[in-house]
Enzyme design. Structure first.
Site, PDB file in Angstrom:
ATOM      1  N   HIS A  43       0.776  -1.206  -0.018  1.00 11.31           N
ATOM      2  CA  HIS A  43      -0.131   0.055  -0.031  1.00 11.31           C
ATOM      3  C   HIS A  43       0.909   1.192   0.064  1.00 11.31           C
ATOM      4  O   HIS A  43       0.944   1.843   0.915  1.00 11.31           O
ATOM      5  CB  HIS A  43      -0.869   0.146   1.215  1.00 11.31           C
ATOM      6  CG  HIS A  43      -2.018   1.003   1.298  1.00 11.31           C
ATOM      7  ND1 HIS A  43      -3.213   1.058   1.780  1.00 11.31           N
ATOM      8  CD2 HIS A  43      -1.921   2.334   0.899  1.00 11.31           C
ATOM      9  CE1 HIS A  43      -3.821   1.891   1.784  1.00 11.31           C
ATOM     10  NE2 HIS A  43      -3.153   2.832   0.932  1.00 11.31           N
ATOM     11  N   GLU A  70      -2.354  -1.532  -3.170  1.00  9.00           N
ATOM     12  CA  GLU A  70      -3.402  -0.608  -2.814  1.00  9.00           C
ATOM     13  C   GLU A  70      -3.142   0.766  -2.787  1.00  9.00           C
ATOM     14  O   GLU A  70      -1.963   1.153  -2.496  1.00  9.00           O
ATOM     15  CB  GLU A  70      -3.855  -1.194  -1.325  1.00  9.00           C
ATOM     16  CG  GLU A  70      -4.085  -2.668  -1.097  1.00  9.00           C
ATOM     17  CD  GLU A  70      -4.662  -2.966   0.089  1.00  9.00           C
ATOM     18  OE1 GLU A  70      -5.530  -3.926   0.243  1.00  9.00           O
ATOM     19  OE2 GLU A  70      -4.320  -2.348   1.320  1.00  9.00           O
ATOM     20  N   HIS A 190      -8.100  -5.425   6.872  1.00 11.42           N
ATOM     21  CA  HIS A 190      -7.723  -4.609   7.800  1.00 11.42           C
ATOM     22  C   HIS A 190      -8.167  -5.019   9.241  1.00 11.42           C
ATOM     23  O   HIS A 190      -9.362  -5.512   9.669  1.00 11.42           O
ATOM     24  CB  HIS A 190      -8.484  -3.221   7.638  1.00 11.42           C
ATOM     25  CG  HIS A 190      -7.923  -1.918   8.498  1.00 11.42           C
ATOM     26  ND1 HIS A 190      -6.726  -1.237   7.691  1.00 11.42           N
ATOM     27  CD2 HIS A 190      -7.741  -1.670   9.618  1.00 11.42           C
ATOM     28  CE1 HIS A 190      -6.382  -0.349   8.631  1.00 11.42           C
ATOM     29  NE2 HIS A 190      -6.920  -0.547   9.583  1.00 11.42           N
TER      30      HIS A 190
HETATM   31  C1  LIG Z   1      -6.399  -0.983   2.822  1.00  9.60           C
HETATM   32  C2  LIG Z   1      -6.004  -1.582   4.204  1.00  9.60           C
HETATM   33  O1  LIG Z   1      -6.789  -1.805   5.174  1.00  9.60           O
HETATM   34  C3  LIG Z   1      -4.784  -1.781   4.466  1.00  9.60           C
HETATM   35  O2  LIG Z   1      -3.855  -1.552   3.284  1.00  9.60           O
HETATM   36  C4  LIG Z   1      -4.236  -0.784   5.148  1.00  9.60           C
HETATM   37  O3  LIG Z   1      -4.686   0.371   4.899  1.00  9.60           O
HETATM   38  C5  LIG Z   1      -2.663  -0.945   5.570  1.00  9.60           C
HETATM   39  O4  LIG Z   1      -1.848   0.354   5.487  1.00  9.60           O
HETATM   40  P1  LIG Z   1      -1.064   0.781   6.421  1.00  9.60           P
HETATM   41  O5  LIG Z   1       0.207  -0.396   6.408  1.00  9.60           O
HETATM   42  O6  LIG Z   1      -0.331   2.219   5.777  1.00  9.60           O
HETATM   43  O7  LIG Z   1      -1.603   0.850   7.792  1.00  9.60           O
HETATM   44  N1  LIG Z   2      -5.980  -4.526   2.822  1.00  4.79           N
HETATM   45  C1  LIG Z   2      -5.701  -4.776   4.103  1.00  4.79           C
HETATM   46  C2  LIG Z   2      -4.374  -4.931   4.217  1.00  4.79           C
HETATM   47  O1  LIG Z   2      -3.676  -5.109   3.223  1.00  4.79           O
HETATM   48  C3  LIG Z   2      -3.523  -5.145   5.569  1.00  4.79           C
HETATM   49  O2  LIG Z   2      -4.280  -4.416   6.541  1.00  4.79           O
HETATM   50  P1  LIG Z   2      -3.651  -4.605   7.968  1.00  4.79           P
HETATM   51  O3  LIG Z   2      -3.765  -6.130   8.314  1.00  4.79           O
HETATM   52  O4  LIG Z   2      -2.275  -4.114   7.979  1.00  4.79           O
HETATM   53  O5  LIG Z   2      -4.498  -3.980   9.105  1.00  4.79           O
END
Ligand SMILES: CC(=O)[C@@H](O)[C@H](O)COP(=O)(O)O
Ligand SMILES: NCC(=O)COP(=O)(O)O
EC number: 2.6.99.2
Length: 237
Positions: A43, A70, A190
């Site tokens: 992301h 993402e 998430h």
């Molecule tokens: C979309 C989602 O829920 C994850 O990609 C989360 O946003 C992780 O991103 P961070 O690692 O920046 O918290």
């Molecule tokens: N799309 C959710 C993700 O990639 C991971 O979220 P998290 O486990 O770091 O909260």
């Protein structure tokens, strides 16, 4: 079958904390695939506080499972994804200053914008998914954008379930059922963890993919990354 995509943002956070290349993000992605992960998620955020845009390019030749990128489709993100051409792009409406993703799309208000970007990605052979809260009218709105899949934003479930409230699954199960009926694929992510993943999976019809990062990396500090991936795979069977 539900695929496990490992989000490796936190590995980049650790690397960036010292300014060098330890741990190496590309090597980590190779290893999680070797240990059984069925996808790699990143992301990249505009401030590149963890995954850098260059990481997204460097990962492309070595990710032989599903590659999921993402982010908020600002111009620089759009250009990056169109250059890298991952398996899937997941669109997330996150503010630049947000610590982490904290809401799904308003698919009704943003319909025209989403229709355009989704078409652009699909025309380039990239599957699309959009991050949504488990609200039925938002799922209907997602269908109208033309997206291939949705990703259910599971923070509220994870929080409530952690407090012992099993009813927290209800809006997710209803949203997934509607999405299935509408022909949308269903992903989720998430704050999913070893504590909540089995219950979530068992109650969500036709869950195609989960992306998990924060908890999975934290759990690995105690249990080891190879072992943790195997534990998730068993719970997702
Ligand atoms: C979309 C989602 O829920 C994850 O990609 C989360 O946003 C992780 O991103 P961070 O690692 O920046 O918290
Ligand atoms: N799309 C959710 C993700 O990639 C991971 O979220 P998290 O486990 O770091 O909260």
């Amino acid at each position: 079958m539900t695929k496990l995509s490992v989000n490796i943002n936190k590995i980049a956070t650790l690397r960036n904390s010292r300014g060098g290349d330890v741990p190496n993000v590309v090597q980590f992605a190779k290893d999680v695939q070797r240990f059984g992960a069925e996808g790699v998620t990143i992301h990249p955020r505009p401030d590149e506080r963890h995954i850098r845009y260059q990481d997204a390019r460097d990962l492309k030749p070595i990710v032989y499972t599903e590659y999921n990128i993402e982010g908020n489709p600002v111009k620089s993100f759009l250009d990056l994804v169109l250059q890298v051409k991952p398996t899937q792009v997941t669109l997330v409406p996150d503010a630049e200053d947000a610590i982490t993703s904290n809401a799904g799309w308003d698919t009704i208000k943003n319909k025209d914008f989403l229709v355009d970007v989704i078409k652009e990605f699909q025309n380039n052979g990239i599957r699309t998914s959009i991050f949504v809260d488990p609200i039925l009218k938002q799922i209907e709105g997602a269908k109208a954008t033309g997206t291939d899949r949705i990703e259910l934003y599971t923070e509220a479930f994870a929080h409530q379930y952690g407090l012992g409230d099993e009813n927290a699954i209800k809006p997710y199960a209803e949203s997934a059922t509607l999405a299935n009926d509408l022909g949308l694929g269903v992903n989720a992510g998430h704050d999913l963890s070893l504590d909540n993943i089995r219950f979530f999976k068992e109650n969500i019809p036709n869950l195609l993919e989960v992306s998990i990062g924060h908890a999975l990396i934290a759990e690995s500090l105690y249990l080891g990354i190879e072992n943790v991936i195997q534990m998730y795979l068993r719970k997702l069977k």
